[in-house]
Design a protein around this motif. Structure first.
Motif, short mmCIF file in Angstrom:
data_model
loop_
_atom_site.label_atom_id
_atom_site.label_comp_id
_atom_site.label_asym_id
_atom_site.label_seq_id
_atom_site.Cartn_x
_atom_site.Cartn_y
_atom_site.Cartn_z
N THR A 1 0.62 -1.25 -0.06
CA THR A 1 -0.04 0.00 0.24
C THR A 1 0.86 1.31 0.00
OG1 THR A 1 -0.05 -0.18 2.26
CG2 THR A 1 -2.10 -0.98 1.09
N ASP A 2 2.09 1.30 0.04
CA ASP A 2 2.83 2.49 -0.06
C ASP A 2 2.63 3.00 -1.41
OD1 ASP A 2 4.06 1.40 2.42
OD2 ASP A 2 5.92 2.33 2.00
N THR A 3 2.61 2.19 -2.45
CA THR A 3 2.40 3.01 -3.73
C THR A 3 1.44 2.30 -4.64
OG1 THR A 3 4.35 1.71 -4.58
CG2 THR A 3 4.79 3.98 -3.71
N CYS A 4 0.85 0.98 -4.27
CA CYS A 4 0.29 0.21 -5.51
C CYS A 4 -1.24 0.42 -5.13
CB CYS A 4 0.77 -1.37 -5.47
SG CYS A 4 -0.16 -2.23 -6.20
N ASN A 5 -1.88 0.54 -6.51
CA ASN A 5 -3.27 0.49 -6.39
C ASN A 5 -3.89 -0.63 -6.08
OD1 ASN A 5 -4.16 3.05 -7.29
ND2 ASN A 5 -3.68 2.56 -9.23
N LEU A 6 -3.56 -1.75 -6.07
CA LEU A 6 -4.16 -2.92 -5.78
C LEU A 6 -3.79 -3.57 -4.36
CD1 LEU A 6 -3.53 -4.92 -9.28
CD2 LEU A 6 -5.52 -3.92 -8.47
N ALA A 7 -2.94 -3.11 -3.78
CA ALA A 7 -2.53 -3.66 -2.53
C ALA A 7 -3.50 -3.56 -1.53
CB ALA A 7 -1.33 -3.10 -1.96
N ILE A 8 -4.05 -4.24 -0.72
CA ILE A 8 -4.75 -4.29 0.45
C ILE A 8 -4.27 -3.76 1.87
CG2 ILE A 8 -6.39 -5.64 1.84
CD1 ILE A 8 -6.61 -7.40 -0.80
N SER A 9 -3.06 -4.46 2.24
CA SER A 9 -2.38 -3.88 3.46
C SER A 9 -1.07 -3.72 3.04
CB SER A 9 -2.25 -5.01 4.33
OG SER A 9 -1.84 -6.30 3.97
N SER A 10 -0.24 -3.17 4.26
CA SER A 10 1.17 -2.74 4.04
C SER A 10 2.06 -4.20 3.90
CB SER A 10 1.66 -2.23 5.30
OG SER A 10 3.17 -1.74 5.49
N SER A 11 3.02 -4.15 2.94
CA SER A 11 4.00 -5.05 2.88
C SER A 11 5.00 -4.81 3.53
CB SER A 11 4.24 -5.50 1.41
OG SER A 11 3.11 -5.81 0.71
N TYR A 12 5.74 -3.58 3.43
CA TYR A 12 7.05 -2.92 3.94
C TYR A 12 6.88 -2.99 5.50
CZ TYR A 12 9.01 -0.89 -0.40
OH TYR A 12 9.26 -0.79 -1.51
N GLY A 13 5.93 -2.95 6.17
CA GLY A 13 5.73 -2.71 7.73
C GLY A 13 5.95 -4.29 8.04
N ILE A 14 5.24 -5.19 7.60
CA ILE A 14 5.26 -6.58 8.13
C ILE A 14 6.65 -7.17 7.72
CG2 ILE A 14 4.37 -7.30 6.24
CD1 ILE A 14 3.99 -8.91 9.81
N THR A 15 7.23 -6.75 6.63
CA THR A 15 8.59 -7.35 6.55
C THR A 15 9.60 -6.89 7.34
OG1 THR A 15 8.13 -7.37 4.01
CG2 THR A 15 10.45 -7.27 4.63
N ARG A 16 9.30 -5.51 7.69
CA ARG A 16 10.31 -5.03 8.72
C ARG A 16 10.27 -5.73 10.00
NH1 ARG A 16 10.20 0.31 5.91
NH2 ARG A 16 8.16 0.71 6.58
N ALA A 17 8.91 -5.99 10.50
CA ALA A 17 8.60 -6.50 11.75
C ALA A 17 9.09 -8.00 11.71
CB ALA A 17 6.94 -6.67 12.00
N LEU A 18 8.98 -8.75 10.64
CA LEU A 18 9.30 -10.42 10.61
C LEU A 18 10.87 -10.35 10.57
CD1 LEU A 18 6.78 -11.92 8.08
CD2 LEU A 18 6.89 -11.64 10.62
N GLU A 19 11.61 -9.50 9.91
CA GLU A 19 12.98 -9.26 9.89
C GLU A 19 13.55 -9.08 11.25
OE1 GLU A 19 15.35 -7.69 6.74
OE2 GLU A 19 14.16 -8.99 5.23
N ASP A 20 12.95 -8.27 12.04
CA ASP A 20 13.25 -7.71 13.11
C ASP A 20 13.37 -8.98 14.43
OD1 ASP A 20 14.39 -5.80 15.21
OD2 ASP A 20 12.13 -6.01 16.10
N VAL A 21 12.30 -9.73 13.97
CA VAL A 21 11.90 -11.00 14.75
C VAL A 21 13.12 -11.95 14.80
CG1 VAL A 21 10.50 -13.08 15.43
CG2 VAL A 21 9.27 -10.87 15.10
N MET A 22 13.62 -12.21 13.56
CA MET A 22 14.69 -13.19 13.16
C MET A 22 15.83 -12.56 13.66
SD MET A 22 13.50 -14.64 9.60
CE MET A 22 12.77 -13.35 8.72
#
Length: 739
Positions: free
Chosen positions: A423-444
């Motif tokens: 959803t940062d830039t894409c018309n079709l996106a439903i939710s944030s990809s960047y945010g959850i990616t950062r969260a998962l990489e932080d967990v690891m």
């Protein structure tokens, strides 16, 4: 709009494209070009609408991800001038620039073309960027370098009339070895390099060929078309398949318009048979692959003495501070490999979210010039690969990369997540990809640091079901979704498991297992990792474990996280967002748009006729014939639009034209080109004589002349319709173009 400046370095073909884009933008601003017609046009020039109104995403097409240091600097400078100073690497080895003004796109393109970089056919219903193994040419396991084949495919089909206006996009990949690092199983055509034997018993280059793969809401694994296809037959085969897809593929229902659905409907044998029927009409029955590609540097590097890991670490002790040696060793183990050229090393750069700012890009280019070969590859997992680094230079390179934030270990590991912008830039996106990616990489990073060494489990994330982040093709995948809770909506993640490669190298599509609130994504990852660690057999791959335990086991395992009995206030907000979540999906930019103005469609037909005549003058008979074929299809579609007939395929257009307009169009057929069925279905016979004759000058002359007569017939018929109804005539609908 400011004056457009195009350098003499820009090729005539590219200059024409840029000027055409500039003229169309002016026509769009003045109201002469309808919005839907303009959107269809600009997409094939790499100009893609963003979620934010008034700005565009520009997709830069980089065949097999190859880029030089000079080109990287040019892209960085261009991003500073026209965009945000960010370079976003994609899973198709492109680089995207965001927040570009539409009026700036022609000059942006012209600036990039000075460095041999194109936007042509980076978006839209065309052949998208041809992807290839980033390690091609240096892969110790490859039978040969697939880079020349990738470049030949790109250059052969660029501006090729058979793929300028297909029902949907078409994707091609080339893998350098049986490892299939370019993911042939998810492509319309996937090629895996291997050597074979010809009829004379000689060893020849060739490919295992897969067709009909694709992701999205209904993913399909590709089917094997050939165990071995000689190199010289590959491009003719792709052209044959494209011609079949163009003619028989769906064109109205966007969700059914990919080649995977055509293959599913007619079957592999029928697809291959129809492809064989196109062989006579091909421009090249065989195509010899040129082994020379622009900017090739590989021959400049001969084998040299290899260094052991111990020797490299000893060198590092002299340059890297003692407290950093552990990090250097992690980087060496996970991001560096010795090439097939002995004594030279490939170095992978792990790039969070695929984003690199322009200053970093310019600094990286300077490092490449100093310490590596001038042959950078964007990787399919949104990183970069540097090539031809000396072993003794690895410590110096590490320190320089570390200063730029580009020496994080764990390239292409579990900890290296692939993601789309969401959803940062894409018309079709439903939710944030960047945010959850950062969260998962932080967990690891904090809880599972050993995952930087895990090459078995791949994690991929998409902002919606369409799969730009390739979530279907990963061991653990997530795509953006939503869940209702009362009158409110929570951002959610659809969890997919078991996709990607199995332990025996077979590519699989993941299963949808369960949907959980997106803020519970980190806990879902913890549950999966802890369960796998506790219960997997020694040496068992994740996908093997998934198949052994079955989908229901993992559904029950994650089910508590899907329970909405108690929901925290924060769970109604997406990652990186403070406002309450709501689904705001815009109009997709990849659809083939049926233009609703008949006059605009006839203008398209006229343009195609001009292209046919130009190619005839250039003695390119096959391309001239195919442009004339498009004149017939487009003209017939225009008249059918006046009867409100909705046709799904080009084949259907021809049949429906016969039904509604009968034998109204009459033409003379030279004896050399007469077909038995011509007296019964004259228009259909004309159109489909396309693949019944060799593409000679004589046939091209007849076919183009008849297409021209047909277009006159269509225009006259439409004029009569308009005069009868009192509507504006075609001359009043030509939007400032010559009538």
């Amino acid at each position: 709009m400011s004056e457009l400046i195009i350098s003499d370095k820009v090729s005539p073909a590219a200059k024409r494209d840029i000027l055409d884009l500039n003229n169309r933008i002016q026509g769009f601003y003045s109201g002469e070009t309808p919005e839907e017609a303009f959107r269809k046009f600009r997409l094939t020039r790499g100009v893609y609408g963003q979620r934010q109104p008034g700005v565009q995403m520009i997709r830069i097409k980089l065949p097999f991800g190859r880029i030089t240091a000079e080109q990287l600097v040019k892209i960085a400078d261009t991003s500073d001038k026209y965009a945000t100073g960010n370079l976003h690497a994609t899973t198709r080895q492109d680089i995207q620039l965001h927040f570009v003004k539409l009026a700036d796109s022609p000059q942006l393109w012209a600036d990039l073309e000075e460095a041999g970089i194109t936007l042509k056919e980076a978006c839209g219903n065309t052949i998208r960027n041809v992807t290839g193994s980033a390690e091609a040419g240096i892969d110790p396991n490859e039978p040969f370098d697939v880079s020349p084949m990738a470049y030949n495919i790109f250059s052969y089909f660029l501006r090729n009339p058979i793929c300028q206006d297909m029902g949907r996009k078409f994707k091609i990949s080339l893998s350098s070895s049986a490892k299939d690092s370019a993911f042939s199983f998810i492509h319309d055509v996937g090629l895996i390099a291997q050597n074979g034997t010809n009829d004379q018993g000689e060893t020849v280059r060739g490919y295992t060929v897969y067709v009909g793969g694709g992701l999205g809401a209904q993913p399909f694994s590709a089917q094997k078309a050939f165990d071995f296809l000689p190199e010289e037959d590959v491009i003719p085969f792709i052209e044959s398949v494209l011609r079949v897809f163009d003619r028989y593929g769906e064109r109205v229902r966007r969700h059914k318009a990919r080649m995977k659905f055509l293959l599913n409907d007619i079957g592999l044998e029928s697809l291959l048979e129809r492809a064989r029927e196109e062989h006579k009409a091909l421009k090249n029955k065989k195509f010899q692959i040129s082994q020379t590609i622009p900017f090739d540097i590989s021959e400049a590097y001969t084998d040299r003495a290899s260094l052991t890991e111990t020797e490299i670490l000893t060198l590092a002790q002299q340059q890297v501070q003692a407290d950093e040696l552990v990090d250097f060793e992690k980087w060496l183990k996970t991001n560096v490999f010795e090439q097939k050229q002995k004594g030279w090393y490939g170095v992978n750069l792990r790039v969070l979210l695929g984003d690199m700012n322009s200053d970093t890009a310019r600094s990286l280019a300077a490092i490449v010039k100093d310490l590596a070969g001038n042959d950078i590859r964007v990787t399919v997992n949104q990183g970069y690969l540097l090539r031809f680094v000396k072993g003794e230079d690895l410590p110096t390179l590490y320190l320089k990369l570390k200063a730029l934030g580009l020496a994080n270990p764990g390239f292409d590991s579990t900890a290296d997540i692939t993601t789309c912008p969401g959803t940062d830039t894409c018309n079709l996106a439903i939710s944030s990809s960047y945010g959850i990616t950062r969260a998962l990489e932080d967990v690891m990073h904090k809880e599972f640091p050993e995952m930087i060494y895990n090459q078995d489990i791949k994690i991929k994330i998409s902002g919606c079901m369409n799969g730009c982040g390739q979530h279907n093709a990963s061991n653990i995948g997530f795509h953006g979704s939503s869940i209702k809770k009362g009158k409110l909506v929570l951002p959610a993640l659809q969890v997919l498991l078991g996709g990607g490669f199995t332990g025996d190298g077979i590519g699989l599509i993941g299963d949808k297992v369960i949907k959980v609130p997106t803020k519970r994504g980190p806990e879902a990852l913890r549950v999966l990792f802890n369960d796998f660690e506790a219960n997997a057999f020694e040496g068992e791959y994740f996908n093997q474990y998934y198949q052994r335990q079955t989908k229901n086991y993992f559904y029950q395992l994650l089910k508590p996280l899907a329970d909405l009995t108690e929901v925290q206030d924060d769970e109604f907000r997406d990652w990186d967002h403070d406002e309450l979540f709501k689904t705001e999906v815009g109009v997709g930019e990849c659809a083939s748009v049926l233009v609703d103005l008949v006059g605009t469609t006839l203008i398209e037909a006229k343009e195609k006729l001009s292209l046919a005549e130009e190619n005839f003058e250039s003695k390119v008979w096959a391309d001239a014939i195919y442009h004339a074929y498009n004149v017939l299809i487009t003209g017939a579609k225009a008249l059918l639009m006046t009867t409100d007939v909705s046709t799904n395929t080009q084949y259907g257009i021809v049949n429906d034209f016969e039904t509604h307009f009968g034998k109204a169009f009459q033409y003379e057929v030279p004896a050399a080109f007469a077909l038995p069925e011509a007296t019964e279905t004259p228009f259909k016979s004309l159109v489909f004589s396309l693949n019944k004759f060799e593409p000679t000058e004589a046939f091209a002359s007849y076919y183009i002349a008849t297409a021209s007569k047909f277009l006159t017939f269509v225009n006259d018929t439409r004029e009569a319709q308009l005069q009868e109804t009192g509507e504006p005539t075609l001359k009043e609908l030509t939007f400032g173009q010559d009538s």
